[in-house]
Design an enzyme around this catalytic site. Sequence first.
Site, PDB file in Angstrom:
ATOM      1  CG  ASP A 175      -2.286   0.582   0.956  1.00 17.39           C
ATOM      2  OD1 ASP A 175      -2.382   1.464   0.080  1.00 17.39           O
ATOM      3  OD2 ASP A 175      -3.256   0.184   1.630  1.00 17.39           O
ATOM      4  CD1 TRP A 219      -7.517   9.409  -3.141  1.00 22.91           C
ATOM      5  CD2 TRP A 219      -6.167   9.198  -1.380  1.00 22.91           C
ATOM      6  NE1 TRP A 219      -7.656   8.134  -2.671  1.00 22.91           N
ATOM      7  CE2 TRP A 219      -6.833   7.961  -1.591  1.00 22.91           C
ATOM      8  CE3 TRP A 219      -5.260   9.296  -0.330  1.00 22.91           C
ATOM      9  CZ2 TRP A 219      -6.629   6.860  -0.783  1.00 22.91           C
ATOM     10  CZ3 TRP A 219      -5.044   8.176   0.468  1.00 22.91           C
ATOM     11  CH2 TRP A 219      -5.725   6.987   0.242  1.00 22.91           C
ATOM     12  N   GLY A 220      -6.588  14.767  -2.685  1.00 27.27           N
ATOM     13  CA  GLY A 220      -5.877  16.020  -2.494  1.00 27.27           C
ATOM     14  C   GLY A 220      -5.102  16.376  -3.748  1.00 27.27           C
ATOM     15  CG  ASP A 247      -9.579   2.102  -2.050  1.00 26.37           C
ATOM     16  OD1 ASP A 247      -8.497   1.880  -2.607  1.00 26.37           O
ATOM     17  OD2 ASP A 247      -9.692   2.274  -0.828  1.00 26.37           O
TER      18      ASP A 247
END
Length: 702
Positions: A175, A219-220, A247
């Site tokens: 990850d 996410w940004g 995801d």
Amino acid sequence: MSLQRLLGIGAAAILGIAAATSAALPAQAAPAEPATSSSYHQPSTPPVLGATPYQGWNTYFGLGGDFTTDKVIEVADFLNSSGLAKAGYNIVWLDGGWQADTPRGADGQLQGDAARFPGGMKAVADAIHARGLKAGIYTDAGPFMPEHCGLGSYGHYQTDADTIAAWGYDAVKVDFLCGIAADLDPQTVYTEFATALRNNASGRDIILNICNPVTSPDWGNYPESQQSTHTWSYAPAIAQSWRTYTDVGFVGKITYRDVLRNFDANAAHPEVAGPGHFNDPDYLGPQLGLSDEEFRSQMALWSLAAAPLVIGSDPRTFTPETLATLTNKDLLAINQDRLGKQATRVGAAGNTETWVKPLADGSVAVGLVNRTDAPVSISTTTSAVGLSSKRVTVKDAWTHTTTEANGTLRASVPARGVAVLVVKKATGVPQSARVVADAPKITAINGQPVPASGDVLTSAGATLTGTVTLHNDGTIPVVSPQVSFTAPNGWSASVVGSQPALIKAGKSVDVKVKFVVPAGASNGGVSLGTSVRYIGVRGKTTANAPALGVTVAPAPPTGTDQPLSAHPWISATSGWLTPSVDASVGGGSPLKIAGTTYPTGLGVASPSDIRYYLGGTATRLTGVVGVDDVVNNVGPDGGTVTFSLIADGQTIWDSGTVTRGHAIPFDVSLTGVRDLTLHVGDAGDGGYNDRADWANLKISAH
């Protein structure tokens, strides 16, 4: 596992968190260790690891982060007893959560939770192997930062690679939660981890899945080099698969919209997919929010994409329908084709599309994709999909039947469905001609014309009339086509007039049909099935049409200036939240736009569709739309939406793009409208942060 999932928070807060996590590396984080083992011998002609997309099951969606040895082994046993393992789903993959609260011991080694895995992590892998299956495990490419990830391998890549190999694991998912929190460069650290994994001290072959789920805007505002959309540029040389977007959904909430989003993102670089290296659009999500048809579509799309097939749900809960989809031999053969090619789109993107995947035997798999909410006929040609022959055999991957076509490749595709056809040059004795039956199109209700539709909204006691179109795409006529129906008890379904005697090759015929809704029919949706049985050169053959969806609606609203929010809707969607009546979505706050509070209305998250039955009795709808002031609590980003009113399939009012702090009033005539949808879009930014209000909705009807 995404940052949203790990922290268990709503997307409304993620932008602020993501911005706050771009911190520098903690002082204790050391550079990655170089490979030190000299015992590993690279064979001169190694076999390709992961030559076809791997298959398996992952703990995250189904078991969460608190799984145990016993639960994992129960699922492993079910993979065997259910036939899933035999169908290829043979990796039992532990996601984040296996580690101890202090994930690295004093000896520098990773360690599992002793209470939940009392025999240790090697014992778990041994138990999985004893069942004839493979074992997978999880880590993060960043340093261990407890507020962002459960464990991290940065500074310990070789140690962790050696440990994972010594434990006997066959696959590792890496990850990037702490990787992004520590502001690492994905290409650099993933390459270092991959090198360590290849040089593990045990000489073990281990599949590497690069799982960088970071994207913008969800996410940004991260640079492209740190996003999953950049991974394709380096991953094929170092990994068996790599995530291509964020995801596919949240815990317990996978939507078809996000399935399509991930499929589209995954399609950006088909040229880098091949034996041993595949694009990964994330997990399969049966029974996690998708309908059976929507999951069938996900399975079809992932198979066409040559994607890893990793089940994200708990298999022990699966219905026979889910198991049948997952073990569909024709789809699995397409996914596992040794050529390893990924499907590409033929023609423009749109509501209906054609995707083509070349196969090793010279045939092609053709996906006809329906992105709409009603069944539709989709067609292409043999030349368009790259075949030189017009005469072809067509195997339907859902029905497993083989017919013959002449130049035209067509299917009647269910709402949100995907037809999959395996097509190759025909030789020898002809097969029966390919006949396609479209779903019934209703053109009149109680004798009054309505826009032709395969998604019908009506009242109890109504008579629906329309047509079923039959296409003969073969080279020879078909004889005695007979249309028949399946309907719920009390419903009437019949052909009006005579059935056709034959359908000439390359021709289509319309058959008139009538459906009668019982006077006492309950409110809600029903499906009406249609099939055609005909005589071809191989004898009697049956072709099924997609079901006609009919929704029996409650009585339409009456009175002047009545709150529409008090009337029952037919259906309602609201992003990944539930629509709120007379309140803002997601928290129950009062509806508030540009400082003004409204006592009635609807609060939704984008995208949203709320559908009402008006039955032609309404005259007028008024209201105010805008972004709810609650978005001011989550930062300056997001909160841009569009509002529109769709009447009987036609847009009759559109707000344009609406930003926070603006209230937009509207006053629209609804004369003659039967079917009204209140639509909210995300203004094209793809964000989940939007909160939209339909405030002070007042409807007048007679």
